[in-house]
Design an enzyme around this catalytic site. Structure first.
Site, PDB file in Angstrom:
ATOM      1  N   ASP A 298       9.144 -41.810 -15.816  1.00 35.63           N
ATOM      2  CA  ASP A 298      10.493 -41.531 -15.336  1.00 35.63           C
ATOM      3  C   ASP A 298      11.375 -41.411 -16.573  1.00 35.63           C
ATOM      4  O   ASP A 298      11.007 -41.826 -17.678  1.00 35.63           O
ATOM      5  CB  ASP A 298      10.990 -42.624 -14.386  1.00 35.63           C
ATOM      6  CG  ASP A 298      12.160 -42.126 -13.524  1.00 35.63           C
ATOM      7  OD1 ASP A 298      12.737 -41.069 -13.864  1.00 35.63           O
ATOM      8  OD2 ASP A 298      12.505 -42.788 -12.523  1.00 35.63           O
TER       9      ASP A 298
HETATM   10  C1  BGC Z   1      15.128 -40.591 -11.646  1.00 39.50           C
HETATM   11  C2  BGC Z   1      14.040 -39.624 -11.267  1.00 39.50           C
HETATM   12  C3  BGC Z   1      14.442 -38.237 -11.680  1.00 39.50           C
HETATM   13  C4  BGC Z   1      14.715 -38.221 -13.172  1.00 39.50           C
HETATM   14  C5  BGC Z   1      15.112 -36.865 -13.712  1.00 39.50           C
HETATM   15  C6  BGC Z   1      15.548 -40.463 -13.096  1.00 39.50           C
HETATM   16  O1  BGC Z   1      16.717 -41.151 -13.346  1.00 39.50           O
HETATM   17  O2  BGC Z   1      14.710 -41.900 -11.360  1.00 39.50           O
HETATM   18  O3  BGC Z   1      13.803 -39.684  -9.883  1.00 39.50           O
HETATM   19  O4  BGC Z   1      13.480 -37.302 -11.327  1.00 39.50           O
HETATM   20  O5  BGC Z   1      15.770 -39.126 -13.454  1.00 39.50           O
HETATM   21  O6  BGC Z   1      16.395 -36.537 -13.345  1.00 39.50           O
END
Ligand code: BGC
Length: 755
Positions: A298
């Protein structure tokens, strides 16, 4: 001579001096890996952000690491002009991340963009008249509430076309963490308290997106069931609860639909960060389940890059200079075995060779937004859940409606955070009802419209912050006057939630605010006094305390239906579509009766350990043992008609158990029914839930008196429980009960099968 020299210099700069370097093709991945330098390999596994300056703006949520610009010198081995990323070129502006191309060996970029309810990219670009709006589709919990994988797949087939036509390669979705607690801020993106419903919805979602030639990223792997302190918070869970509940949905989706990628979560699982958890990523996900794609972190889950690579977490997103340096050093010093890095590179390349960018797909930047708006309008009613209906719905055409509640006019069509979508418009409920031919009370509607317009003029909506227009008071006098002028009152209650924070156990969030309660009191008093009805609509991605639901005559959970929400809700209220959604979670009498309430992090001042002490007894698996605590059970939802179940048959052939049941529409209007199959295991070694959902099916649209035989299949292996001591799946022998049910508390027929 001069010309020749200049050309040679240009070739050198462009990297073509290594003309003999193998070029990436489907069949040449190993050859390419062999030819790659260490720097090139690390370049591939660490996302392109390390080169990028992220524009300023609403770039971080409270409690989140700031999304800082990274100012770095590029590694010497990479010629400057080789780095053409979406971040730096603006090719797909607003995408969440991308991969640095290594042109010398034919490795292209890959563009990764959010998110579950539609593609999230910037809608406008500097010096460009074209717009890049995306469709805001219904949110995750509405899709799961439809209990209709085919519907989900239709929705995501449309969504996938937008991903493809806007030039992205992987959509960062679906998100399937279990609804362990109703206050989790991201439950709107997630599907259910039950892993089968979550897993099958996710599998359908993935199939739809990937049918368009683009990838998905199943997230957040695993046990990211709260947003509070999500970075590094430790989810402490038994292996049984992990296997049966928190990993099960992932397992189903991986085995059924093979997402191109998986995103690990920020939190720790039993003391080890998910992204560094080799047991989770390599032993379970790859070796046991057979996952074939690549795994990414993530965003900014930056701990120890070398450990992440060693665990099998192939790509670090969005990528920082520190990660690059650290992995290079670890490899050079021998701390990181090159075999791990090569495996990561191989897995990324195996996905890359199928990606539109690699295949040089000439995207149009013109997806069929009009057709997709129709998909949204048609899909949303299918997941709406009718919780109560005392002879009021459907509303007859032309009724005079007193439409109250700010969310009726400023409808919430999706949540905030990375799951937000930059849509071109949204249809509010006043627009939807008027278009459906209802006569809205002009005075009330004008007052709300003016108020909402005034407040919104000073609000700024962006993906992290979706401001809510505060609710207003309805006086007893206004309610009485409205009751005289109109046939019925509709009142909407809304809740916004999103990434980066959990909801709060306070009035105005979990509970009704005093104002909302007084408004419901005033409307019910006034309308009931003159023999007229009150309908309450829930406009939110999740649930709230529902003890007030005894007051109004009807309650419809409309979720967040996407950009056509106003029309979709009107279609249900008018009876154009009979509701067929059923709750994907239990609504309890009190928050305190959710077993996770004992350990749900309510603030950042806790030790960071979340103990999943309720074990596998999540949702109905718990409430089945405490039925008095249920207000609206898991799987519950009313229809405008009734269904009768008959002819239950259970038979076993080899490892498959087939269950069929005849469902007859005994009412007056055409509708669909969700049939649920729960199985009770015999008493054995391991403590079992009273029953567990093992299959479900939705009928087609059944006309009055029409029947359908619904057939569901369960694998004997799927009836096993996980034994923590033996560390394996175990089947208890004996007599199993197969219940076909209209909800977890409404079992219609039961048959047995010995195993
Ligand atoms: C989130 C993800 C997301 C990623 C990219 C993170 O903060 O938890 O779900 O895909 O950011 O934006």
């Amino acid at each position: 001579m001069k010309t020749i020299l200049t050309t040679t210099a240009a070739m050198l700069l462009a990297g073509t001096c290594f003309a003999q370097a193998p070029q990436l093709t489907q069949g040449n991945i190993d050859g390419v890996i062999k030819a790659m330098t260490l720097e090139e390999k690390v370049t591939l596994v660490v996302g392109a952000n390390r080169y990028a300056e992220i524009e300023s703006g609403p770039d971080h949520a409270p409690g989140m690491p700031e999304r800082k610009a990274q100012h770095v010198a590029k590694p010497k081995s990479e010629p400057q002009e080789e780095v053409v990323t979406a971040f730096s070129s603006g090719r797909v502006k607003g995408a969440a991340g991308d991969v640095v191309p290594v042109k010398r060996v034919g490795i292209t970029t890959m563009v990764l963009a959010d998110g579950p309810a539609g593609l999230r990219i910037d809608p406008t670009r500097k010096d460009d008249d074209q717009t890049y709006y995306c469709t805001a589709f219904p949110i995750g919990s509405l899709l799961s509430a439809s209990w209709d994988p085919a519907l989900t797949q239709r929705v995501t087939t449309a969504m996938g076309e937008e991903v493809h036509e806007y030039g992205a390669d992987v959509l960062l979705a679906p998100a399937i963490n279990i609804h362990r607690n109703p206050l989790c801020g991201r439950n709107f993106e997630y599907y259910s308290e039950d892993p089968l419903l979550a897993g099958l919805t996710a599998a359908a979602y993935i199939r739809g997106i990937q049918s368009q030639g683009v990838g998905t990223s199943l997230k957040h792997f695993a046990a990211n069931n709260q947003e509070t302190m999500r970075n590094g918070q430790n989810s402490s869970i038994t292996e049984r609860a992990l296997r049966e509940i928190y990993l099960k949905g992932f397992e189903i989706a991986v085995k059924d639909a093979q997402p191109w990628t998986i995103m690990t979560s920020y939190n720790k699982v039993n003391g080890v960060l998910s992204s560094e958890n080799r047991w989770l990523i390599t032993d379970v996900l790859r070796n046991e389940w057979g996952f074939k794609g690549f795994v990414m972190t993530d965003w900014w889950a930056e701990e120890n890059g070398a450990r992440q690579i060693e665990a099998g977490n192939d790509m670090l997103m969005p990528g920082t200079p520190h990660q690059f340096d650290e992995i290079i050093k670890a490899a050079q010093s021998g701390r990181l075995d090159m075999r791990y890095l090569d495996d990561c590179v191989r897995r990324i390349l195996q996905v890359m060779v199928q990606s539109p960018t690699f295949l040089r797909y000439n995207y149009s930047n013109k997806p069929d937004l009009k057709a997709h708006a129709q998909v949204v309008r048609d899909a949303a009613p299918e997941g709406m859940v009718l919780l109560k209906n005392e002879s009021v719905l459907p509303l007859k055409a032309g009724r005079k409606v007193a439409l109250f509640g700010v969310p009726s006019y400023d409808i919430m069509v999706g949540g905030s955070g990375s799951g937000y979508v930059n849509r071109a418009y949204k249809v509010s409920l006043d627009e939807g009802l008027s278009a459906a031919g209802f006569k809205l009370d002009k005075q009330i509607t004008a007052q709300y419209q003016d108020y909402v317009k005034g407040v919104k003029a000073n609000q700024n909506e962006n993906f992290w912050v979706v401001p809510v227009v505060p609710e207003t008071a309805i006086s007893a006098e206004d309610a009485a006057a409205a009751a005289k002028r109109n046939d019925v009152a509709i009142y909407s209650i809304g809740r916004m939630a999103g990434e980066g924070g959990d909801r709060k156990l306070v009035p105005g969030d979990w509970y009704l605010s005093d104002l909302e309660q007084k408004n419901i009191d005033a409307l019910c008093d006034a309308f009931h006094k003159v023999g007229k009805k009150v309908i309450v609509l829930l406009n939110m991605g999740n649930i709230i305390d529902m003890n007030w639901s005894t007051q109004p005559d009807a309650v419809l959970h409309t979720w967040m239906g996407g950009q056509e929400a106003g029309h979709s809700i009107a279609d249900v209220l008018a009876g154009k579509v009979s509701p067929s959604g059923k709750l994907p979670m239990t609504i309890a009498t009190k928050y305190e009766t959710y077993p996770s309430a004992n350990d749900f992090p309510m603030s950042n001042n806790n030790p960071g350990d979340v103990n999943y002490d309720e074990d596998i007894f999540v949702g109905y698996r718990h409430f089945d043992r405490q039925p008095a605590d249920i207000l609206f059970p898991f799987g519950f939802g009313l229809s405008y008609t009734q269904f009768e179940y008959s002819d239950l048959k259970v038979s076993k052939q080899g490892s498959d158990i087939t269950v069929s049941v005849k469902v007859t529409n005994t009412g007056k209007v055409a509708a669909k029914e969700v049939v649920q199959l729960y199985v009770s295991a015999p008493k054995g070694q391991i403590v079992k839930p009273v029953k567990e959902l093992r299959a479900y099916a939705k009928t087609g649209l059944l006309k009055a008196k029409e029947s359908e035989v619904v057939t569901m299949t369960v694998k004997v292996d799927d009836l096993r429980s996980f034994d923590n001591y033996l560390r394996q799946w175990v089947l208890d022998r004996g007599t199993y009960q197969f219940h076909v049910a209209a909800s977890s508390q409404d079992i219609r027929l039961t048959a047995t099968q010995d195993l």
